[in-house]
Design an enzyme around this catalytic site. Structure first.
Site, PDB file in Angstrom:
ATOM      1  N   CYS A 114      38.047  37.197  39.712  1.00 29.77           N
ATOM      2  CA  CYS A 114      38.235  36.203  40.772  1.00 29.77           C
ATOM      3  C   CYS A 114      37.846  34.787  40.342  1.00 29.77           C
ATOM      4  CB  CYS A 114      37.455  36.606  42.017  1.00 29.77           C
ATOM      5  SG  CYS A 114      37.973  38.187  42.718  1.00 29.77           S
ATOM      6  N   HIS A 250      37.305  30.030  46.335  1.00 29.57           N
ATOM      7  CA  HIS A 250      37.914  31.346  46.190  1.00 29.57           C
ATOM      8  C   HIS A 250      37.945  31.996  47.559  1.00 29.57           C
ATOM      9  CE1 HIS A 250      38.843  35.360  45.119  1.00 29.57           C
ATOM     10  NE2 HIS A 250      37.605  35.814  45.214  1.00 29.57           N
ATOM     11  N   ASN A 280      42.188  38.462  49.672  1.00 34.63           N
ATOM     12  CA  ASN A 280      41.596  38.072  48.390  1.00 34.63           C
ATOM     13  C   ASN A 280      42.631  38.305  47.297  1.00 34.63           C
ATOM     14  OD1 ASN A 280      40.180  37.825  45.988  1.00 34.63           O
ATOM     15  ND2 ASN A 280      38.410  39.001  46.673  1.00 34.63           N
TER      16      ASN A 280
END
EC number: 2.3.1.180
Length: 323
Positions: A114, A250, A280
């Site tokens: 990520c 993020h 996500n």
């Protein structure tokens, strides 16, 4: 005079398949309200049979090139952040290079889960300010739907697929915080925390494996580490929370986003949030949010942007840039 890596164009791609939270109710002990209350996610996009990480990355790259008014051979380097490349090798970046018809330069992948796009931006910035390249295409692209355990309600409802891209170009600045472009970066990792977020497959197992996560532990580390890396990068850039026009974080979990913004001293009104629509998307989430934020009219020329991300490794980092 100082060389800066300036964003010249943005673009993104989302698969056509949209999955609302309610779809999971048929196969999991979960509800739309349960998912929303714990993550802020309402829907996500999943790759169709025609979507691969490289094809989505290519679509986002084409959009960013069009936004920048450039063609593929104007680019010197492609840096693609992904943990879900089409194949073990070659890199997805070289596949994108071929799909774009780019006949020069070089391309490589960055794998920091990520945090991948932050790592990719930092690497592309270093190439531009060192003079090794003049223009870079920096992409984040993921097909996390391929590594989900569909029986694990704690993970499979959180992730989505997609891609985002930016075009960076080396420009001369004055060496001050008023310059356009990347002003500072900060990267970190701690391999001792590997077991908090990982995929239980790979060449050592002979399987692609599934994503495994200790959600509560990741959350505990996330807010502290994200705020810390953001402040480190802001200090290096010579700016403070009051100077920040937008945090583009993020997009993992709305509670992490809110907690980090609070710890950074920036109100949520100055945070670009897309997690409700995309889930996500790992390395794709920040470039997706940058492109969407730009399209919404939130991000404007001259705005000071802070991006921060944390992912498996654990790996985390931040970038401060002026649009």
């Amino acid at each position: 005079m100082t060389l800066r890596a300036v964003i010249r164009g943005t673009g993104h791609y989302l698969p056509s398949r949209v999955v609302e939270n309610a779809e999971f109710e048929a196969t999991l002990d979960t509800t739309d309200e349960w998912i929303k209350s714990r993550s802020g996610i309402e829907r996500r996009h999943f790759a169709t049979e025609n979507d691969t990480t490289s094809s989505m990355a290519c679509a986002a790259a084409k959009a960013a090139l069009a936004d920048a008014g450039l063609v593929a051979d104007d680019i010197d380097v492609i840096v693609l952040a992904t943990s879900t490349a089409d194949l073990t090798f070659p890199s997805a970046a070289t596949m994108v290079q071929a799909q774009l018809g780019m006949t020069r330069g070089f391309a490589f992948d960055v794998q920091a889960v990520c945090a991948g796009f932050v790592y990719a931006l930092a690497n592309a910035n270093a190439l531009l300010v060192s003079g090794q390249a003049k223009r870079a295409l920096v992409i984040g692209a993921e097909t996390f739907s391929k590594i989900m355990d569909w029986s694990d309600r704690g993970t499979c409802v959180l992730f989505g697929d997609g891609a985002g891209a930016v075009v960076l170009e080396a420009k001369t600045g004055n060496g001050t915080a008023q310059d356009r472009g990347i002003l500072a970066t900060d990267l970190n990792s701690d391999g001792r925390l590997r077991d908090l977020l990982y995929v239980d497959g790979g060449v050592s197992t002979g399987t692609s494996g599934y994503l495994r996560m200790q959600g509560n532990q990741v959350f505990r580390h996330a807010v502290e580490k994200l705020a810390s890396t953001a402040h480190t990068a802001m200090d290096a850039a010579g700016v403070g929370p009051d100077d920040v026009d937008w945090i583009v974080p993020h997009q993992a979990n709305i509670r992490i986003i809110q907690g980090t913004a609070k710890k950074m001293g920036v109100p949520m009104e100055r945070v670009v949030v897309t997690v409700q629509d995309h889930g996500n998307t790992s390395a794709a989430s920040i470039p997706l949010a940058l492109s969407v934020g730009r399209a919404r009219g939130q991000i404007k020329d001259g705005d000071l942007i802070v991006t921060e991300a944390i992912g498996g490794g654990l790996a985390w980092g931040a970038v401060v840039l002026r649009w």
